[in-house]
Design a protein around this motif. Structure first.
Motif, PDB file in Angstrom:
ATOM      1  N   LYS A 381       0.856  -1.185  -0.052  1.00  0.00           N
ATOM      2  CA  LYS A 381      -0.009   0.071   0.042  1.00  0.00           C
ATOM      3  C   LYS A 381       0.945   1.139  -0.025  1.00  0.00           C
ATOM      4  O   LYS A 381       1.987   1.383   0.640  1.00  0.00           O
ATOM      5  N   ARG A 382       0.613   2.144  -0.846  1.00  0.00           N
ATOM      6  CA  ARG A 382       1.445   3.451  -1.005  1.00  0.00           C
ATOM      7  C   ARG A 382       1.461   4.477   0.084  1.00  0.00           C
ATOM      8  O   ARG A 382       2.307   5.265   0.264  1.00  0.00           O
ATOM      9  N   ASP A 383       0.548   4.199   1.100  1.00  0.00           N
ATOM     10  CA  ASP A 383       0.199   5.024   2.358  1.00  0.00           C
ATOM     11  C   ASP A 383       0.024   3.994   3.277  1.00  0.00           C
ATOM     12  O   ASP A 383      -0.352   2.993   3.194  1.00  0.00           O
ATOM     13  N   SER A 384      -0.297   4.966   4.732  1.00  0.00           N
ATOM     14  CA  SER A 384      -0.402   3.880   5.768  1.00  0.00           C
ATOM     15  C   SER A 384      -1.749   3.382   5.867  1.00  0.00           C
ATOM     16  O   SER A 384      -2.656   3.957   5.191  1.00  0.00           O
ATOM     17  N   HIS A 385      -1.726   2.237   6.250  1.00  0.00           N
ATOM     18  CA  HIS A 385      -2.926   1.491   6.534  1.00  0.00           C
ATOM     19  C   HIS A 385      -3.845   1.949   7.843  1.00  0.00           C
ATOM     20  O   HIS A 385      -4.993   1.601   8.054  1.00  0.00           O
ATOM     21  N   LEU A 386      -3.095   2.422   8.718  1.00  0.00           N
ATOM     22  CA  LEU A 386      -3.481   3.215   9.874  1.00  0.00           C
ATOM     23  C   LEU A 386      -4.115   4.486   9.657  1.00  0.00           C
ATOM     24  O   LEU A 386      -3.498   5.440   9.114  1.00  0.00           O
ATOM     25  N   ARG A 387      -5.471   4.575   9.682  1.00  0.00           N
ATOM     26  CA  ARG A 387      -6.428   5.865   9.305  1.00  0.00           C
ATOM     27  C   ARG A 387      -6.979   6.491  10.524  1.00  0.00           C
ATOM     28  O   ARG A 387      -7.565   5.796  11.396  1.00  0.00           O
ATOM     29  N   ILE A 388      -6.579   7.690  10.695  1.00  0.00           N
ATOM     30  CA  ILE A 388      -7.406   8.580  11.785  1.00  0.00           C
ATOM     31  C   ILE A 388      -8.479   9.270  11.126  1.00  0.00           C
ATOM     32  O   ILE A 388      -8.167  10.008  10.106  1.00  0.00           O
ATOM     33  N   LEU A 389      -9.456   8.788  11.593  1.00  0.00           N
ATOM     34  CA  LEU A 389     -10.980   9.267  10.852  1.00  0.00           C
ATOM     35  C   LEU A 389     -11.695  10.252  12.078  1.00  0.00           C
ATOM     36  O   LEU A 389     -11.479  10.109  13.286  1.00  0.00           O
ATOM     37  N   TYR A 390     -12.027  11.420  11.385  1.00  0.00           N
ATOM     38  CA  TYR A 390     -12.844  12.296  12.133  1.00  0.00           C
ATOM     39  C   TYR A 390     -14.341  12.310  11.472  1.00  0.00           C
ATOM     40  O   TYR A 390     -14.476  11.959  10.376  1.00  0.00           O
TER      41      TYR A 390
END
Length: 566
Positions: A381-390
């Motif tokens: 994956k080209r960016d993080s799998h950990l997503r901070i959602l708002y």
């Protein structure tokens, strides 16, 4: 009777030196002190040994190796113990409420013994999930030279019929397969009997291996401590060298907070992302940074995640276990790749007394024929799998682990449960259908109390073949073994008046891992009316450890620490 104290005996000299301390010396002689030992720096060896769990069952022997290393380097080691709670055993039961709480108890107990006994340096050896952050929090608070040692990863189980590798998550997913009629009683008993072959922490890039790797990247473990098999000569040598290194750190006057800088935490986040690590890393790194007086927020995971790819094809979403990473060279070659790409701060000092760049200077690359870790040119994956959602469902943030295999967005109708057990029962009995967004609430740090992990429900979803068809959101958290379209750490939590507490069955919910949004699809007027009508529930606990925790704990978005407001 003792030499004048120097900086290597800053604390033990207060306890041991002079005629007035004869009583203390008298009590130390029966536990192994000689006359000469009273002139040496004292190194506490915090052993998290326990027969509670296979993760920790071998650590008593590793503590002896660390003791030998410290003594050979000119220190006097004292081994002491602290607690652990097995996540894998308590999972899905009320006992799991004590899991995250154990992180605080571990940190408190190591701080208490080390402070009370006047240890000059500390080696901490941990196995199960909360051991790692608990140990680091204690070292940061004490700020006395020390090293963390990871107890090591378990070997995979081998299924006797299929000959495929399996682990504890395989068992939990088999429970869901059993409920769906895909696995019979004998098949479930077979995997139960073969998945855990001996000592060591759970074998995928679950929370224990994630945090061990993050701590190595932080600089608080010796190189490759995170990627060693629990029952190996390498792990014994790692412990011996940790004892030696702690004495060397004392002499050099290098302390944990010299190592645990803002840049070091950025390195830890970077490595966690590249490995496809657990969502628990967000919670624990925030808590560790708090103990080290370093400013870190959930938004730092987003900032760093925009430029760091996922490179390791590791379980639960990937193909391989930690043992496979161990066999191709462990963590240092990956860190060298990240350093060469400009993604690590190479000037950060570590427990070797050298910088990250110096530690990695002579590291050889992975074998060319391996596919455990991909090159920068071909990431998972080209960016993080950990997503901070708002969003209106998570005004203070939530944490998702989205590998991309599940897709990047999910919209569905809420099916609401007041706690984990009710949700698991509904999944196993087939009441959860494709298109549902499972909502599990009142499982946060305050509401649980204790913020249980939802491995049982997520594994049941996978076992029933619904991994791509349903989502799950919660103010609780997830095991590192969880995968699928899952969002946890929703803040504010239901117990403190968060919007997750007002969701009703059938409400439309959208999870968007591209826009990083978590949205309840209702008009603002309706949301306002529901929030006004909300009333808090009575506390589940009014006495003891859980009640104290609920009273003191901060939100998950602040690391769920218990000493912020003291």
């Amino acid at each position: 009777m003792s030499q004048a104290p120097d900086h290597t005996r800053k604390f033990s000299s207060i306890v041991h030196d002079g005629p007035s301390r004869a009583g203390a010396r008298s009590m130390l002689r029966p536990v192994g002190f000689t006359e000469d030992d009273f002139k040496k720096p004292v190194i506490g060896i915090a052993s998290l040994w326990s027969m509670v769990t296979p993760c920790n069952m071998h650590i008593d022997k590793l503590a002896l190796d660390a003791e030998a290393g410290a003594n050979a380097a000119g220190g006097k080691a004292i081994i002491f113990g602290t607690i652990t709670v097995s996540d894998g055993i308590s999972m899905g039961t009320p006992g799991m409420r004590y899991s995250l709480v154990s992180r605080e108890v571990i940190a408190d107990s190591i701080e208490t013994v080390s402070g009370g006994e006047g240890f000059d340096g500390i080696v901490t050896i941990g196995g199960c999930d909360k051991n790692m952050p608990g140990c680091i929090m204690a070292l940061a608070r004490l700020n006395r030279p020390g090293v963390f040692v990871y107890g090591g990863t378990i070997l995979p189980g081998i299924h006797p019929q299929s000959k495929k590798e399996c682990d504890v998550v395989s068992v939990y997913e088999a429970i869901g397969q059993h409920a769906a009629g895909k696995v019979d009683d004998a098949g479930l008993a077979t995997i139960e009997g073969c998945a855990i072959p001996g000592p060591g922490s759970c074998g995928g890039m679950y929370t224990a291996n994630t945090m061990a790797s993050a701590i190595e990247a932080l600089g608080m473990s010796l190189p490759n401590s995170s990627a060693q098999i629990a029952i190996s000569a390498d792990k014994k040598e790692d412990c011996r060298r940790a004892g030696e290194a702690t004495v060397a750190l004392l002499k050099a006057n290098i302390k944990p907070r010299d190592i645990m800088t803002r840049k070091a935490f950025e390195n830890a986040i970077t490595v966690t992302i590249a490995l496809g690590g657990s969502t628990n890393a967000v919670l624990h790194l925030l808590a560790m940074a708090h103990s080290a007086n370093v400013k870190l927020s959930i938004d730092d995971f987003t900032k760093i995640g925009k430029r760091v790819p996922v490179l390791a094809d590791l379980k639960p979403s990937g193909k391989y276990g930690m043992v496979h990473l161990t066999r191709i060279g462990g963590l240092p070659p990956l860190m060298k790749v990240l350093l060469d790409a400009g993604l690590l701060h190479g000037d950060c000092i570590t427990v070797t007394g050298k910088t990250i760049a110096e530690n990695l200077r002579d590291v050889k690359p992975y074998p060319v024929d391996q596919d455990v870790v991909r090159p920068m040119s071909n990431p998972i994956k080209r960016d993080s799998h950990l997503r901070i959602l708002y969003g209106n469902l998570a005004p203070e943030g939530a944490v998702a682990k989205i590998s991309g295999k599940e897709g990047l967005t999910f919209s569905g109708k809420a099916i609401v449960f007041e706690g984990e057990e009710a949700a698991l029962d509904a999944i196993l009995k087939g009441r959860v259908k494709a298109g549902h967004v499972i909502v599990i609430r009142n499982e946060g740090p305050v509401g649980g109390p204790g913020m249980r992990e939802m491995l049982s429900p997520t594994s049941a979803i996978m076992g029933r073949g619904l991994g791509k068809d349903v989502a799950l959101i919660t103010d609780g958290r997830f095991s590192g073994g969880s995968h699928g379209f899952v969002v946890g750490h929703i803040t504010p939590e239901a117990a403190t008046g968060g919007p997750i507490g007002i969701i009703k069955n059938g409400d439309p919910i959208t999870i968007d891992a591209e826009k990083n949004e978590l949205t309840l699809g209702l008009p603002a007027k309706e949301l306002k009316a529901r929030m006004k009508a909300w009333k808090p529930k009575k506390p589940k606990e009014t006495r003891g450890t859980l009640a104290k925790y609920a009273k003191l704990v901060t939100s998950a978005s602040e690391g769920a620490v218990t000493d912020k407001y003291l």
